[in-house]
Every structure is written in C-alpha cells, then in structure tokens.
Design an enzyme around this catalytic site. Sequence first.
Site, short mmCIF file in Angstrom:
data_model
loop_
_atom_site.label_atom_id
_atom_site.label_comp_id
_atom_site.label_asym_id
_atom_site.label_seq_id
_atom_site.Cartn_x
_atom_site.Cartn_y
_atom_site.Cartn_z
N HIS A 1 -1.87 -0.71 -10.33
CA HIS A 1 -2.64 0.14 -11.24
C HIS A 1 -3.95 -0.55 -11.64
CE1 HIS A 1 -2.91 3.15 -14.59
NE2 HIS A 1 -3.57 2.17 -15.17
N GLU A 2 -3.83 -1.78 -12.10
CA GLU A 2 -5.04 -2.50 -12.55
C GLU A 2 -5.96 -2.80 -11.37
OE1 GLU A 2 -5.60 -2.34 -15.57
OE2 GLU A 2 -3.58 -1.95 -16.32
N HIS B 1 -8.25 0.11 -11.03
CA HIS B 1 -9.36 0.03 -12.00
C HIS B 1 -10.42 -0.97 -11.52
CE1 HIS B 1 -7.98 2.54 -15.28
NE2 HIS B 1 -6.83 1.88 -15.44
#
Lengths: 502, 502
Positions: free
Chosen positions: A267-268, A271
């Site tokens: 997920h990160e 980003h």
Amino acid sequence: MAQSSTEAESAYDQLLSKYKRIANVENAGGILSWDQQVMMPDEGTPARSQQMSALSALRHELLTDDEFGELLEAAEEDDPTEEQAAVLRELRRDYERAARVPNDLVEKISAASSEAIPAWKQAKAEDDFEKFAPHLEKHVELKRKYAEHIDPDRDAYEVLFEDYEPCLPLDQAEDILADVREVLVSMIEDIRESDTELAVDSFEGEFDESEQEELVRDALSTLGYPWDRGRLDTAPHPFSSGTQFDARVTTRYDESDPLGSLFSTIHEFGHALYTLGLPDEHYATPLGEDRNLSVHESQSRLWENHVGRSRAFWQHFLPTFTEHFPEVDASVEEAYEAANQVYDDNLIRVEADELTYHLHIVIRFELERELVSGDLEVEDVPEAWNDKYEEYLGIRPETDSEGCLQDIHWAYGNFGYFPTYSLGSIMAAQLFAAAEEDIDGLDEKIASGEFGDLREWLRENVHQHGRQYETNDLVKRATGEDFAADDFLDYVESKYSEIYDL
Amino acid sequence: MAQSSTEAESAYDQLLSKYKRIANVENAGGILSWDQQVMMPDEGTPARSQQMSALSALRHELLTDDEFGELLEAAEEDDPTEEQAAVLRELRRDYERAARVPNDLVEKISAASSEAIPAWKQAKAEDDFEKFAPHLEKHVELKRKYAEHIDPDRDAYEVLFEDYEPCLPLDQAEDILADVREVLVSMIEDIRESDTELAVDSFEGEFDESEQEELVRDALSTLGYPWDRGRLDTAPHPFSSGTQFDARVTTRYDESDPLGSLFSTIHEFGHALYTLGLPDEHYATPLGEDRNLSVHESQSRLWENHVGRSRAFWQHFLPTFTEHFPEVDASVEEAYEAANQVYDDNLIRVEADELTYHLHIVIRFELERELVSGDLEVEDVPEAWNDKYEEYLGIRPETDSEGCLQDIHWAYGNFGYFPTYSLGSIMAAQLFAAAEEDIDGLDEKIASGEFGDLREWLRENVHQHGRQYETNDLVKRATGEDFAADDFLDYVESKYSEIYDL
C-alpha cells in the site's frame, strides 16, 4: 531560493519562486513529521511541536502575503500559457482558502486539536465518550465558522471536503459512495450467509518480525521501489511521505499476521511510487505535487488490492514468501484466498478487508455530514454510529472504544477526510481496468514479476501530471471515462462471487 | 508561535517571541541536516538543498527584519533586568552581524561554497591543489568583503573568528595557542626521541562492528546518556545535534579500531550532555542555547580526554569492554596506554592524538590568518603547510591530499573555525581541574562508574547558563580563574611525562 526580482522577471516567475519557498517550507515540515513518527526520542515533543508550528505559521504567512496575491493577479492577467494557467488555478485556490480564514481561527482550531487529541486518547482508553464529546462539539463549531469564512453561501461540509478533495464535486462523491453502499451491503450479507470456508490456516501461527522485514524488503524490490530515493522503517501507524527525490515508506509488524505487514507495505509503495513519478524538474511547484488525497489513495490501493491481492501476484511471489517462511505450506489458490478473506464480524476500520472497508467509510461520511449540518447532535453520535453498523454491516459495537472512538480524525477536526479513502479505492479499480486494456497481457506480466509496464502506465497517465489536471479531467484522460463506481463494482462482484461461490 | 501583540505585551516579550520563531526555524534546519547525514537516501540531495536554503534564507530575513531591529532598540531602552540585558546583548550581536552583511554577498558566499566543495573533493582525490586554488582564492576575497561589511575598522580575521567565537578576544586566543605550541612542540620532540614502547597490542586485530555498537551503547548508558532524549546512529563524519529535548549522537565503526568508535562516541556524548543541560524553560531563546563552539568542544573533550582516557575510567570500564571483546587480554594499565598513545608520524588532524592534535590546529590557524591578511598567497599554501608540519611535528606530507587538502573547512569559506577545536580542549582541562577541586574523590567516583556528580557539576557551572554569560565570564565563574592554558599544560605535562618516562 533567491528572491531578487529584475525587470526581466515576469510576475509568473516571481510568483513561482515565492511558491517554491512555501513548498520547501512545507516539505521541511514533512521531514520533521516523518522524524517525529519514526525516529524522535520520546521526550522530544515539546521542541518538535514548536518547530512544526513555526513552519506551519510561516507557510501560512508566506501564502497569504499581500505581494503573493498581487503577483497572482498580475500573472493571471498576463496571458498565461496552458501550463501556466493550470499552475495559476492551483495557486489561486490555495491562496483563497488560506487568505479567507483569519489567523486567530486557524490558531483556535490548532489549539482545539492539541486539547482534543489527549482527550480522545483518554476517552478511547477508558471507553468514555463523555470525555471526548465537548472537544468534538468545539471542533464542529470551529469548523462551521471556518467553512463560513471560505464561502458563506455553500453547504459547510462541501467546503470542508475541499480541504482534502479540492476539485471533485461533493455531489459526485456522494453518488459514487451511495452506489457502492447499495451493492456492498447486500454482497456482504450474502457472504455472511454463504457457507464457503476459505483456506486461510496456512497463514496462521507465529512469524518472526525480522524475517517479515526481510520479506517486505524483498516485496518492495520486486515491485521496483528505488532504494536510492527512499527507505523503509517502522512506525506505529504506517504512512509514506516525501518528495520525488526521497519518498519513504513505513510499515509495522504483527507476529501473528505476516500478510498484514506485506499488504501495508505494498500500500505505502503505491503512495511512494506516485510521489516518485512526479516530475523532478517541477519539484516544489504544483506541476511537481500530487493531485489530492483520492488520487494518492488510488495509487496505494491499486498496488495493494489489484496487484498484491491478485492471483497473478501470488503465482510470482509465493516462492519468495516461502523462502522466508518455509513452514507455510500453501498453494497459490490458498494464498489468494487468505489475501482476500472478508471479515464479516470486524468492527475496526483499519483492520477491515477490501469489501467491508467501504461501509466503515460510508458510516463516517454520513455521520459527519449530519454532524456538520446540525442534523445530528454530538451526544447522539454513539447510538447513531452503532445503529448504522448494525444496518450496514450486521454487527453492533459493544463499546464506544471499538465504535465511534476508534479513529483519530475527528480529534483533529478533520471532517471530510474519510470519504477520500473509499474514493481512492474506487478510482484504483477504474485506473486498473484501463491499464489492463492498454497493457497486453498485464496479468501474465504480474504473474512473471514484471511490473515495469504497469509502473510506466501509471507514471504516464497519472504521476507525471502533478496538479496539472483537476481530478475528473485526470481520470478521464487516463481511462476515457468519467470517474464513477462501475469498474469497482464489476471488480468486487466478479472477484468475490467467485471466491465465495455467490 | 502566536505573533499577536497586545498593549500589555512589552517590546521585550514581542522580541523574544520573534526570536523563538527564528530559533525554531534554525532547529528545524538542524533536523533536516541530521537527517541528510544519517537517514536520507542518496538521491535526496536536490530537494534537501532547496529545503535547507529556504529555511536559512527565512531565518536570515526574520532576523534582519526592520521590526526586529526596532523592537530590539525599544527593549534595550526599557530598563531591562540583568537576565533580559544578557538576552538583549546576544540578540543585538546576532542582529548586527546578520543585518550588516548584504543579502547578495551572503548568497555569493553560499554559491561559492557550492562550487568549492566538489572542487575540493576532486582536488583531494586527485592530489591536485590547482583544482582547488581558484575556489580558495574566491573565498578569501569574499570573506574579506564580508568582514569589512561587519566592521571595516578591524582586522578581517578577528571579525571572521567571531562567527564561531563571538565573545572571546582573538588576542587572548592567540596567546593561549602560542603557549600551547611552545610546550607541545618540545614535548612531542621528546616523545619522538624517547624509547618508551607502549603496550598497545591487545587492541589490535579485528573487532566486529555490531559488537562495537553494543559496546558504545553500553558506554553511553554508563556515562548517563538519557535515551528518552536522544539516540545513537552511524554517520560518515560523527557529530551531535539537537536541543535540550532531543540531543542525538552519531559515531562510526572501524573494524580495526574499537577505541576509535568508543572515544568518538564519548566525545559526542559530551556535546549532547551540554545541549541536554540547557534549561528546558528557555528553549529557543538565548538562555536555552549553547554559548559557542569552544565551550561546546570543552564539554566533548572533557568527557573524551579527562574521563574516557583516564586510568580511573578504565578501572571501571575494562570489564564491560572485555565482556564484548573477550579476546582482549589487557590490564587497566595497558588499556590506559593504548588510549593515550601519541602518534608522532601522523599527518591527519582527525586521526591525531590528544597532544599532536593541537599542532595540527596551530598550523591551520597561523596559515589562515596570513591568508586572510594577504601575507600568504593561495598558491604558496602547500609549501607553507608542509614547512610548518616539518617545523612543529617533525614530519613532512608527501602529497597535498594528506597535507593542505585534508580538511573541508576552507571549502566552506570557514576561516576562524579551526582554533575553536583547540580552545575547547584547553578549556576542558581548566574546567576539569576545577571540578576535581569541587568534587570530593572525583577520581574514585569515576573508577566506580559514578558520573552523576560530574554531570551535575557541569550542568550547574556550565550548561544551565546557556548564553547568559560571555565566554570568559562563564569560565571564571566556573573555575575562579581567567581562561588560560595553564591547567591544560599541567595536565599534559604530568600525564605524558609519566606515560613516556620523559
């Protein structure tokens, strides 16, 4: 950073160099915040708070400076190019929102948060909503005033929402979330009633934390994280931050949940990849900054859900996983099921799966709209919260700690933030569907660990544009369609019908 | 950080809150710099440089702001208390030095450094002084102009020295260094000619780096480093930085030199302990900031040399050392000798021992004075350097890389910085002698690992005063004597005569 102006320097150039300073001050604040969450020793808070306040007050003063306003106006009248016009549109919006709110209200909101946060922590620890209620009341009141300063003629929540989604109409967001709610409530009911048992046992047990770290480092390398422009650390609440030159990720480890740290890291990564794809040459200007929260979240969710939770990914990654944890004896199919289990009895947003997650969001969205409009009183929040959990998810919290006190956002007075999480996931599905159309054999590429085409597609269609296009325009350019829930709904229906034999 | 002023708020209070903001911006820059040296990924530099320039330009603008000058004047005329007068003295000095130098000269010096640093690196790598010479020339020229703006009637070097030692007269510093040179040149000659062989073999070999880290962590804990207000990391050039709430240290490890990382860590501990002893309640004001470089260095050298290199310390610490490195079979006496070996053939300042170190400094000090005055031309630096090494240390560099190109300071245009290193060591001896008088059985306390009284003596006599007293006043209050070389010379003569049977 020289601020010297010559006759030859246009209003636009002068404005842009003023903005660069503002952006650099903000980015410096980002480093301080990263450090506070990742590196700072326990007792460092008093000094750090003052440093961060100083930077944020300076940023605000620089942005609301009369000369900034004058240069903005001069540049707007100076026949800007298309690119310049986009930059000016963004600066105008930033300027107006900052300049319209009086300093003392900004300070009051900041002071209210400083008091509300410890009160919220205590209320949550002691399961005592009364301790938090007056602070929530105060925030609602201050944020209504805040919205009124920005635009007295519009719905206050609509104005607040724009702090997080500056250029996505609230109506549209509302329609999208309503579509999602309608489908998901009944799907989750079906799943609850289905007697399909997923094969998740292989991922139960104890998983050494330092081995988990090695695993997620391998995952980051596999996906193409550039270690010379980033780093991985541990934080209690995982986040990513930085710039195109230095975009860092964090994760956390739970010995009983190796998939948790893996998906949180992926997920990160999403980003960070967005941040890294912003053009170097536009660093510290709107063309080198991220569009907004929902676009950011679309990037993290795309990698987490559409890549990380796909069958194809596990075809490629399962051998790496079992290199680190040879005790896991799972087939690709079992890994896929474990990655996509729906928790129909989970009350906590941050522990939710890909489906129920959005109902946690819809509940907060509906409640905070009513709170801001005055249709819901603060004292009635716990019951309204519990009723909605029962209605949408078929479960009812027994305490407020695992109910309306679970998230910190309202203690910051952040109303309008929550919906961006769901909007991001929904946008992820639309972007991924378009990438699948554009990239031949994307699924096979993922299954062979080739992520370069997908990274490049995202860079070209999303990352490289910075804030040049507004949200709908960006999505339409990338996908050919208006931003809507259709692709997301197709995706979850087809995926979960298959997994749960619906 | 509210800047609102009411009728009730005095000029002094308004001024102090303006200064707090300046100090917080500077401290934020300190975090960015720590991060750059310790955490930042390789490619982060372009963004980081802009962030740091933005903060340093803002700091300069805030300090030289007209309103700051007006408030300063008003506060000075407003019958200040003794404490306020000390603060105003410090702010007046900071203000004048910043306001007198035109912005474009500050920018030129900064730009000259940006060009000089890579040129210096290349010149050093290729042993080619010619590549660095024009940059050094430029820096000399710019820094002469800089000094002239600050005070056209005084010797330029004297003015430059005050950037690092704002309140210690250069004459006095010169006398002290001349005294030290006179004694050390002949002592080192005696040592070179003595046939004493120190027992240093026990500390030769290979020492695992992660075990060294455990060892230096134990050393920090033993000395009383508060881990909730600091942290230890690795950096290519060890340093310490931070505030009284968060004072961090760094070190580096060399597999062949376990004493190197140990003493470097104890050195940085001394710096950090000073910072931590500044009063919390005066954070971000002159009363909560360190006096200057020599006082800072006195604290690091006191712990490194007077504690860490003492027999008493090794009586206490040797068992800890051998716990980590059981292969070291040394007596306390042998450890003491290994810790105090004089390297009479070392050309490199940062690798020098406690004695020869000061001649490395004296050489730089004498040369840079002549450079700034014009008595020495840039092209003649290499020969002048080598001649002085031969004269004072009895060794002659064969290359400029291990001669006048070894240190980075001149590439930053920092003339006047070097002497503070020696002045700090000399001050350390004077302070330690006073602490020995005041603390009953200090030596025995060190031998039993009790460092609390010494920490407290330093806090009371040095740390807690921040910038309240000027350097000489601070030293005299702590020791009863003017700052001079006597205690240092007594210390080295008695210590090294014994070790080397002189």
